[in-house]
Design an enzyme around this catalytic site. Sequence first.
Site, PDB file in Angstrom:
ATOM      1  N   SER A 150      80.334  23.197  87.823  1.00 56.47           N
ATOM      2  CA  SER A 150      79.448  22.210  87.217  1.00 56.47           C
ATOM      3  C   SER A 150      78.220  22.036  88.102  1.00 56.47           C
ATOM      4  O   SER A 150      77.494  22.998  88.326  1.00 56.47           O
ATOM      5  CB  SER A 150      80.202  20.902  86.997  1.00 56.47           C
ATOM      6  N   HIS A 209      84.857  21.455  79.402  1.00 60.34           N
ATOM      7  CA  HIS A 209      84.208  21.521  80.711  1.00 60.34           C
ATOM      8  C   HIS A 209      85.189  21.878  81.820  1.00 60.34           C
ATOM      9  O   HIS A 209      84.784  22.307  82.889  1.00 60.34           O
ATOM     10  CB  HIS A 209      83.517  20.195  81.006  1.00 60.34           C
TER      11      HIS A 209
END
Length: 731
Positions: free
Chosen positions: A586, A701
């Site tokens: 991320s 994610h």
Amino acid sequence: MPAMTCCCVPRSITVALAALMLVATAACEPPPIAEPIAKATAEEPASKPEQEADPYRWLEQVESEKALSWAREQNEVSLARLAGDPRYEPVREAAERILTAADRIPYGGIYGDSVRNFWQDDEHVRGIWRQTSLASYRGEEPEWTTLLDLDELAEREGENWVWKGATCLPPAYQRCLLQLSRGGADAVVVREFDLARGEFIADGFVLEEEKQNLSWIDADRLLVASPLAGGSKNTSGYARSVRLWQRGTPLEEARTLFTSEATDAMTFGVAEHRPEGRELFILRMPDFFKETLYHIGADGDLTELPLPEDVNFQGLIDGQLIALLRSDWTRSGPESAAATLPAGSVVSIPLQQLREGDVRTVQLIAEASKTIAIEGAAITQDALYLSLLDNVRGRLLRARYKDGRWHSSPVELPATGSVDVVSSNAFSPTLLARFETFLEPDTLYAVAGDRAESIKTMPARFDAEPFTVEQRFATSDDGTQIPYFLVRAKNASTSGQTPTILYGYGGFEISLTPSYVSPLAIEWLQRGGAYAIANIRGGGEFGPRWHQAALRENRPLAFQDFAAVARHLIDSGLTSAPRLGIYGGSNGGLLTTATMVRNPELFGAVVSAVPLIDMLNYHTLLAGASWIGEYGNPGIPAEREFIARYSPYQRVSAEVDYPPLFLTTSTRDDRVHPGHARKMAARMQEQGHEVLYYENIEGGHAAAADLKQRAVRDALVVVWFLQQLKDSPAP
């Protein structure tokens, strides 16, 4: 190794964003920030001339057949190389065995006098949601009752459901709004579930798939932030309005209480249910680190509360609003001299006085220092518990409001590891907290008062005796001391030959704190590797100052810090550049690719997972606009200029020799756009660099929708690093 950390949810929205496997073994001095904080150096030219058109923009079309075909072809190449390695299957099997072990601690949430847990294993791949009494949960063999079998539901409905949680109505917690995701995306379907009957309510509250947030007011009313049925989205893809939805009426007829600006990061309703009463709020976030809090009156009218714009709302107890300060708060009034409350502190203000515009009666509950950062607050029926970091070691402080004052005392827990609050509840005096270190398995404590009772301990997953943990300090370019933790074999070579992975994040106030080594880390350590974790600026390890030091135009300081830790590892003799790999996900994926572009000479391999990479366009992709407070706005020329100095996608060059790169992402990641990783892979491959790319079609994610997919992800990363850092000839 860490669970994946994410860029996009502040503490006030969710608890426990991922942490890492970290623990200190000896006391140390705090890392002072060079004063004044130096601006990020700009040794690079502002940017290379940008192309008139991005030739890989087509890869941003997430589910187009052309883009998916490209991803499948990439996966075939990557899996042939990595899953075809004879070490892959033993690593994957070992990881899956640990991840699905029956003797894991069944971490759960307290709901009054019960505990609820979502459990996945070999039999329940998607998982079951189950419940037991708090008394039974304290025992060795809790008596669980299954509330929902997600595997059975997914098969019956022909859906790829992934569990995203439940919001239940206090104090009975029998009516719940279940959030179900297709493939792990942030967008969820919401359905009302009756625990007493064990079924969905046919005519209950239902919302189709979207990014949305709901809070119970009472049995027949909700606060809803959803773009559906007359709502709208902001530039980040989140709902702009908060509506009051009455049972039995269509959502499009719900009363709109508030509508935020289109450019705000997010807005949602907050219902605080307490034994002493219920209070309703709307939280508007112009960006990720600013909040405007509105109190909702009985008639639905709003009162803006006079709090600092960067306050972090933590909750209510005994009529006191609890807030964490991100900056100094100087107050003055006609009846009091100016008073300043320091950044990083936790304070309380009587809610009634706040509603009247009076901020004079503010009390300091706990204050941060050079060594101590306050991570957040957890509130039970009768006390406030503060999670602290002291030189990146966890502590827990209990505070009670009595006779108009706060009285605090430390909770008796081990002193040299990480302490994380697992669950607290306004209708129970008990709090659940986890203690762990790198080399000691998790222990779960039930905390009541300032005493902690150990109720569950996870068995050791490997023999830790041959290994040791150290906390070290590297000196960054501006003189700031950057702490990092190193897990290594006691007899590790000092001739520069130890394969080493360096992990980092450095953003969004996220602290990388101690946690027991993951299956990935266990496999890496047992195969002769070492593992390091850098507490670089941009994180929250030393409070707001540590985070704010690397914001916006100062973002390159995080990359400098990361490179400084890499050099320190090399200079110590533990490893060498060809034996040193970096890993992050991320925002950490941005960290690894940006540092690779800046300092390619320092590394032998790079892994960038679910990353941000195209920083000149990140604000136009999915939730990217909500992170402008962290990175700056590429749509403003002056800010685009400083972002262009480091944006990896624009700065990568065919003329530079980069270390081999492994990029991973997920098609169903609707938070960080998979186009970042796709485009970087395509561009670097076209330039002639060694790049592998793997895209999990589901997983969101986290890049993994279940425990078995996590085992696959971990095995791919381990094998990549083994091939690049261990198999290559000695330098």
